[in-house]
Design a protein around this motif. Structure first.
Motif, PDB file in Angstrom:
ATOM      1  N   GLU A  38       0.853  -1.181   0.000  1.00 64.20           N
ATOM      2  CA  GLU A  38       0.000   0.000   0.000  1.00 64.20           C
ATOM      3  C   GLU A  38       0.892   1.234   0.000  1.00 64.20           C
ATOM      4  O   GLU A  38       2.092   1.142   0.240  1.00 64.20           O
ATOM      5  CB  GLU A  38      -0.924   0.021   1.213  1.00 64.20           C
ATOM      6  CG  GLU A  38      -0.187   0.032   2.533  1.00 64.20           C
ATOM      7  CD  GLU A  38      -1.107  -0.062   3.731  1.00 64.20           C
ATOM      8  OE1 GLU A  38      -0.700   0.364   4.833  1.00 64.20           O
ATOM      9  OE2 GLU A  38      -2.239  -0.562   3.587  1.00 64.20           O
ATOM     10  N   ASN A  39       0.281   2.393  -0.263  1.00 63.71           N
ATOM     11  CA  ASN A  39       1.065   3.622  -0.222  1.00 63.71           C
ATOM     12  C   ASN A  39       1.018   4.236   1.178  1.00 63.71           C
ATOM     13  O   ASN A  39       0.472   3.650   2.118  1.00 63.71           O
ATOM     14  CB  ASN A  39       0.603   4.611  -1.297  1.00 63.71           C
ATOM     15  CG  ASN A  39      -0.786   5.173  -1.023  1.00 63.71           C
ATOM     16  OD1 ASN A  39      -1.406   4.922   0.012  1.00 63.71           O
ATOM     17  ND2 ASN A  39      -1.294   5.945  -1.976  1.00 63.71           N
ATOM     18  N   GLU A  40       1.575   5.422   1.319  1.00 68.25           N
ATOM     19  CA  GLU A  40       1.664   6.058   2.633  1.00 68.25           C
ATOM     20  C   GLU A  40       0.291   6.340   3.230  1.00 68.25           C
ATOM     21  O   GLU A  40       0.126   6.355   4.449  1.00 68.25           O
ATOM     22  CB  GLU A  40       2.466   7.360   2.521  1.00 68.25           C
ATOM     23  CG  GLU A  40       2.779   8.012   3.857  1.00 68.25           C
ATOM     24  CD  GLU A  40       3.595   9.280   3.697  1.00 68.25           C
ATOM     25  OE1 GLU A  40       4.389   9.595   4.595  1.00 68.25           O
ATOM     26  OE2 GLU A  40       3.428   9.958   2.663  1.00 68.25           O
ATOM     27  N   LEU A  45      -1.504   0.260  -4.405  1.00 69.78           N
ATOM     28  CA  LEU A  45      -0.422   0.734  -5.260  1.00 69.78           C
ATOM     29  C   LEU A  45      -0.942   0.886  -6.690  1.00 69.78           C
ATOM     30  O   LEU A  45      -1.439  -0.066  -7.288  1.00 69.78           O
ATOM     31  CB  LEU A  45       0.744  -0.256  -5.231  1.00 69.78           C
ATOM     32  CG  LEU A  45       1.322  -0.552  -3.844  1.00 69.78           C
ATOM     33  CD1 LEU A  45       2.397  -1.627  -3.936  1.00 69.78           C
ATOM     34  CD2 LEU A  45       1.872   0.709  -3.202  1.00 69.78           C
ATOM     35  N   TRP A  57       5.994   0.896  -1.328  1.00 71.80           N
ATOM     36  CA  TRP A  57       6.039   2.342  -1.582  1.00 71.80           C
ATOM     37  C   TRP A  57       7.141   2.934  -0.724  1.00 71.80           C
ATOM     38  O   TRP A  57       7.310   2.581   0.440  1.00 71.80           O
ATOM     39  CB  TRP A  57       4.692   2.937  -1.202  1.00 71.80           C
ATOM     40  CG  TRP A  57       4.499   4.420  -1.450  1.00 71.80           C
ATOM     41  CD1 TRP A  57       3.820   4.974  -2.493  1.00 71.80           C
ATOM     42  CD2 TRP A  57       4.926   5.511  -0.632  1.00 71.80           C
ATOM     43  NE1 TRP A  57       3.801   6.340  -2.372  1.00 71.80           N
ATOM     44  CE2 TRP A  57       4.485   6.703  -1.227  1.00 71.80           C
ATOM     45  CE3 TRP A  57       5.661   5.605   0.554  1.00 71.80           C
ATOM     46  CZ2 TRP A  57       4.735   7.956  -0.707  1.00 71.80           C
ATOM     47  CZ3 TRP A  57       5.908   6.856   1.083  1.00 71.80           C
ATOM     48  CH2 TRP A  57       5.454   8.016   0.462  1.00 71.80           C
ATOM     49  N   HIS A  59       9.979   6.690  -0.375  1.00 70.00           N
ATOM     50  CA  HIS A  59      10.168   8.104  -0.723  1.00 70.00           C
ATOM     51  C   HIS A  59      11.642   8.466  -0.540  1.00 70.00           C
ATOM     52  O   HIS A  59      12.201   8.271   0.545  1.00 70.00           O
ATOM     53  CB  HIS A  59       9.305   8.969   0.202  1.00 70.00           C
ATOM     54  CG  HIS A  59       9.159  10.393  -0.247  1.00 70.00           C
ATOM     55  ND1 HIS A  59      10.232  11.221  -0.509  1.00 70.00           N
ATOM     56  CD2 HIS A  59       8.046  11.137  -0.468  1.00 70.00           C
ATOM     57  CE1 HIS A  59       9.795  12.409  -0.869  1.00 70.00           C
ATOM     58  NE2 HIS A  59       8.472  12.385  -0.859  1.00 70.00           N
ATOM     59  N   GLU A  87       4.475   7.525  -7.828  1.00 71.43           N
ATOM     60  CA  GLU A  87       3.151   7.434  -7.223  1.00 71.43           C
ATOM     61  C   GLU A  87       2.207   8.447  -7.859  1.00 71.43           C
ATOM     62  O   GLU A  87       2.489   9.653  -7.879  1.00 71.43           O
ATOM     63  CB  GLU A  87       3.264   7.690  -5.724  1.00 71.43           C
ATOM     64  CG  GLU A  87       1.955   7.988  -5.018  1.00 71.43           C
ATOM     65  CD  GLU A  87       1.016   6.816  -4.999  1.00 71.43           C
ATOM     66  OE1 GLU A  87      -0.032   6.905  -5.681  1.00 71.43           O
ATOM     67  OE2 GLU A  87       1.311   5.813  -4.330  1.00 71.43           O
ATOM     68  N   TYR A  90       0.078  10.531  -4.828  1.00 70.82           N
ATOM     69  CA  TYR A  90       0.758  11.086  -3.660  1.00 70.82           C
ATOM     70  C   TYR A  90       0.372  12.555  -3.468  1.00 70.82           C
ATOM     71  O   TYR A  90       0.459  13.366  -4.394  1.00 70.82           O
ATOM     72  CB  TYR A  90       2.268  10.943  -3.822  1.00 70.82           C
ATOM     73  CG  TYR A  90       3.072  11.407  -2.630  1.00 70.82           C
ATOM     74  CD1 TYR A  90       2.736  11.001  -1.347  1.00 70.82           C
ATOM     75  CD2 TYR A  90       4.160  12.247  -2.784  1.00 70.82           C
ATOM     76  CE1 TYR A  90       3.467  11.423  -0.247  1.00 70.82           C
ATOM     77  CE2 TYR A  90       4.907  12.661  -1.697  1.00 70.82           C
ATOM     78  CZ  TYR A  90       4.545  12.250  -0.429  1.00 70.82           C
ATOM     79  OH  TYR A  90       5.273  12.665   0.654  1.00 70.82           O
ATOM     80  N   GLY A 149       6.584  10.213  -4.029  1.00 70.70           N
ATOM     81  CA  GLY A 149       6.552   8.826  -3.618  1.00 70.70           C
ATOM     82  C   GLY A 149       6.866   7.942  -4.812  1.00 70.70           C
ATOM     83  O   GLY A 149       6.576   8.283  -5.956  1.00 70.70           O
ATOM     84  N   ILE A 151       6.992   3.738  -6.356  1.00 70.59           N
ATOM     85  CA  ILE A 151       6.415   2.402  -6.191  1.00 70.59           C
ATOM     86  C   ILE A 151       7.285   1.359  -6.880  1.00 70.59           C
ATOM     87  O   ILE A 151       7.695   1.540  -8.032  1.00 70.59           O
ATOM     88  CB  ILE A 151       4.983   2.352  -6.764  1.00 70.59           C
ATOM     89  CG1 ILE A 151       4.043   3.211  -5.920  1.00 70.59           C
ATOM     90  CG2 ILE A 151       4.471   0.915  -6.828  1.00 70.59           C
ATOM     91  CD1 ILE A 151       2.635   3.291  -6.463  1.00 70.59           C
TER      92      ILE A 151
END
Length: 242
Positions: A38-40, A45, A57, A59, A87, A90, A149, A151
């Motif tokens: 998953e992202n932040e 994703l 994910w 950065h 991303e 983001y 971000g 991925i």
């Protein structure tokens, strides 16, 4: 932001594919992340309009690349595979900024993509046969902007196509939409290796438009009316009229 707690390594030989989001890195550093699967913001994703179930994910830091290092000496996989990109969702992303992704095998640069922009993706297929360490880095591009971000989608250790004992295809993704004039294309990836295949998607039926004059009638010959497809212009029906 502290990285998410890393996963625990599965037993050696527990599967034909090892997703890196299911493996514990030796070390992982970033301005934010890594976040696994998953992202932040806890969202799936997303790259190039396609959602990936597995991956991570991360950065880059302002003056240092984000990196994840894995001990792969205990595995007998032959290929590292991943789809990488910026991303798309983001919240702090800078329009037009660039990212650079690199893969190192036993400390040696094996492949890289430089200055990747939003909407672009790159696929890594790197030989890791007999290697002990895999390092993945994400850094800023030549613009020196950092607020992005990144991925590593579908990042995994796997086998080459020829070593795969059984291809198990995923649900596939459309890479070319069908029309009433041309077949489309659906791409499938094997979940056991880096193999893929492309199948045709059949054309869809013509969309009949309104009737129009094909040939004018004369005092000696009947004319014709035609009905064309409103999408491609092909004549799909005709009739005689006086």
């Amino acid at each position: 932001v502290d990285p998410e707690d890393p996963p625990v390594d599965p037993p050696v030989g527990s599967g034909k594919v090892l997703y890196l989001s299911d493996a514990a890195p030796k070390s992982a550093t970033a301005l934010s992340g890594p976040f696994y699967d998953e992202n932040e913001q806890g969202e799936p994703l997303l790259l190039d309009g396609f959602t990936y179930k597995k991956g991570f994910w991360t950065h880059p830091m302002p003056n240092k690349e984000a990196e994840s290092i894995y001990d792969i000496s205990k595995y007998d996989y032959t290929i590292f595979y991943a789809v990488v990109g910026k991303e798309q969702k983001y919240v702090n992303a800078l329009p037009g900024s660039l990212l650079t992704f690199r893969v190192y095998v036993d400390g040696v640069l094996a492949d890289e993509v430089v200055d990747l922009v939003a909407g672009e993706t790159y696929i890594f297929k790197v030989n890791i046969a007999g290697a002990s360490e895999l390092k993945l880095t994400t850094g800023v591009g030549s613009d020196d902007l950092t607020c992005d971000g990144s991925i590593w989608a579908d990042a995994k250790l796997t086998m080459d196509k020829d070593s795969c004992e059984e291809h198990i295809w995923d649900e596939g993704r459309i890479i070319k939409d069908p029309t009433c004039a041309e077949v489309g294309k659906m791409q499938y990836h094997c979940t056991n290796c880096i193999g893929d295949k492309i199948d045709d998607i059949p054309v869809f039926p013509h969309t009949k438009g309104s009737w129009g004059i094909g040939e004018q009638a004369s005092c000696t010959e009947a004319g014709t009316k035609v009905q064309k497809c409103s999408e491609c212009g092909e004549i799909v029906d005709s009739t005689v009229w006086d």
